[in-house]
Design an enzyme around this catalytic site. Structure first.
Site, PDB file in Angstrom:
ATOM      1  N   VAL A  99       0.734  -1.018  -0.063  1.00  0.00           N
ATOM      2  CA  VAL A  99       0.009  -0.167  -0.147  1.00  0.00           C
ATOM      3  C   VAL A  99       1.025   1.299  -0.010  1.00  0.00           C
ATOM      4  CG1 VAL A  99      -1.857  -1.221   1.298  1.00  0.00           C
ATOM      5  CG2 VAL A  99      -0.120  -0.003   2.547  1.00  0.00           C
ATOM      6  N   HIS A 115      -4.420  -4.236  -2.167  1.00  0.00           N
ATOM      7  CA  HIS A 115      -4.763  -3.852  -0.909  1.00  0.00           C
ATOM      8  C   HIS A 115      -4.937  -2.457  -0.711  1.00  0.00           C
ATOM      9  CE1 HIS A 115      -3.098  -8.094   0.551  1.00  0.00           C
ATOM     10  NE2 HIS A 115      -4.125  -8.170  -0.036  1.00  0.00           N
ATOM     11  N   CYS A 123     -14.400   7.462   3.088  1.00  0.00           N
ATOM     12  CA  CYS A 123     -15.452   7.596   4.440  1.00  0.00           C
ATOM     13  C   CYS A 123     -15.682   6.245   4.690  1.00  0.00           C
ATOM     14  CB  CYS A 123     -16.742   8.449   3.978  1.00  0.00           C
ATOM     15  SG  CYS A 123     -17.943   8.406   5.030  1.00  0.00           S
ATOM     16  N   CYS A 145     -20.307  13.865   5.195  1.00  0.00           N
ATOM     17  CA  CYS A 145     -21.117  13.448   5.723  1.00  0.00           C
ATOM     18  C   CYS A 145     -21.237  13.355   7.251  1.00  0.00           C
ATOM     19  CB  CYS A 145     -21.691  12.057   5.097  1.00  0.00           C
ATOM     20  SG  CYS A 145     -20.551  10.601   5.781  1.00  0.00           S
ATOM     21  N   SER A 184       5.253 -13.446   1.510  1.00  0.00           N
ATOM     22  CA  SER A 184       5.340 -14.615   2.442  1.00  0.00           C
ATOM     23  C   SER A 184       4.271 -15.604   1.634  1.00  0.00           C
ATOM     24  CB  SER A 184       5.036 -14.628   3.450  1.00  0.00           C
ATOM     25  OG  SER A 184       3.827 -13.607   3.945  1.00  0.00           O
TER      26      SER A 184
END
Ligand code: OAD
Length: 242
Positions: A99, A115, A123, A145, A184
């Site tokens: 990531v 990922h 959100c 929101c 892995s």
């Protein structure tokens, strides 16, 4: 390594799967090695929707700490070599579990981030994506929101984006060579990809410091640091560059 290089010289379609090990030489911690994140932190407390619901501040701050480490990191020769592979093979896909965004920084474009990406937020209620973190005193910051924002990464117990996953599976099914690098190979569905490639007749190679569960199944297993091995492989292939 020579067998892999010979095969790559005549190959038109390559899929590469990477994991945390590719970024180790950039100073980004892996998850399961001796100093891996999951040796010192509990995934259940930090990387599940339940953990975020229980303690959003703790989870947000842990990700902020990881973001800070990654902000200091630069792509290493392994990332850079993979970005060059994209220019060599007519059919190419990089599938990463990472990531950290370092592959894109290295120049990779044909990439799917299985990922998610740690620098993006979404959100926690309506899923709206925020490319950047809004400036606010709230920890975590809030969506318009009113709900909390969270990092746009896949947590344990969550599903991967079906669009992203589909692209990875489709390209894996038809590739001639598949390389599993610095992972892995225990977290599914990513770990199914080398097995699928093998089943469909691809030559499957692995580059890792240590054996993994897929080592007995792959055709070629290369032990060592990806940041050292990948540039050597690239050197043998560079004549193919237009
Ligand atoms: P892991 O930490 O599980 O595995 C890293 C692998 O890289 C290990 O097999 C190491 O031996 C290898 N390695 C370490 N340094 C290396 C180097 N310099 N060169 C080559 N290999 C090296 O990381 P992942 O397999 O990426 O998921 O973990 C998979 C997923 O589990 C992650 O995406 C994350 C984690 O929980 C989520 O957060 C959803």
């Amino acid at each position: 390594m020579n067998l892999l290089i010979d095969k790559l010289k005549v190959c038109r379609s390559l899929v590469i799967l990477t994991g945390a090990g590719i970024s180790a030489e950039s100073g980004v911690p892996t998850f399961r090695g001796a100093d891996g994140l999951w040796k010192n932190y509990r995934a259940e407390d930090l990387a599940t929707p339940e953990a975020f619901a229980r303690d959003p501040k703790l989870v947000w701050e842990w990700y902020e700490w990881r973001r800070e480490i990654i902000r200091q990191a630069k792509p290493n020769p392994g990332h850079l070599a993979i970005a060059q592979f994209e220019e060599i093979f007519p059919e190419f896909l990089l599938v990463t579990q990472n990531v950290d965004g370092l592959h894109r920084l290295a120049g990779s474009k044909k990439i799917v981030e299985l990922h998610g990406n740690i620098f993006r937020n979404k959100c926690s209620k309506d899923g709206r994506i925020y490319q950047e973190t809004p400036k606010t005193d709230s920890i975590p910051p809030r969506c318009e929101c009113g709900a909390y924002l969270r990092p746009d990464v896949v947590w344990f117990g969550e599903s991967l984006s079906s669009e992203v996953l589909n692209e990875a599976f489709v390209k894996t099914q038809s590739c001639e060579v598949f390389l599993s690098i610095g992972t892995s190979a225990i977290v599914h569905p990513a770990a199914s990809l080398p097995l699928l490639a093998k089943e469909r007749g691809a030559l499957v190679g692995e580059i890792n410091l240590e054996p993994t569960p897929i080592t007995p199944l792959v055709d070629i297993s290369i032990r060592g640091k990806s940041a050292e091995i990948l540039p050597k492989i690239l050197n043998h292939l560079s004549f193919n560059l237009c």
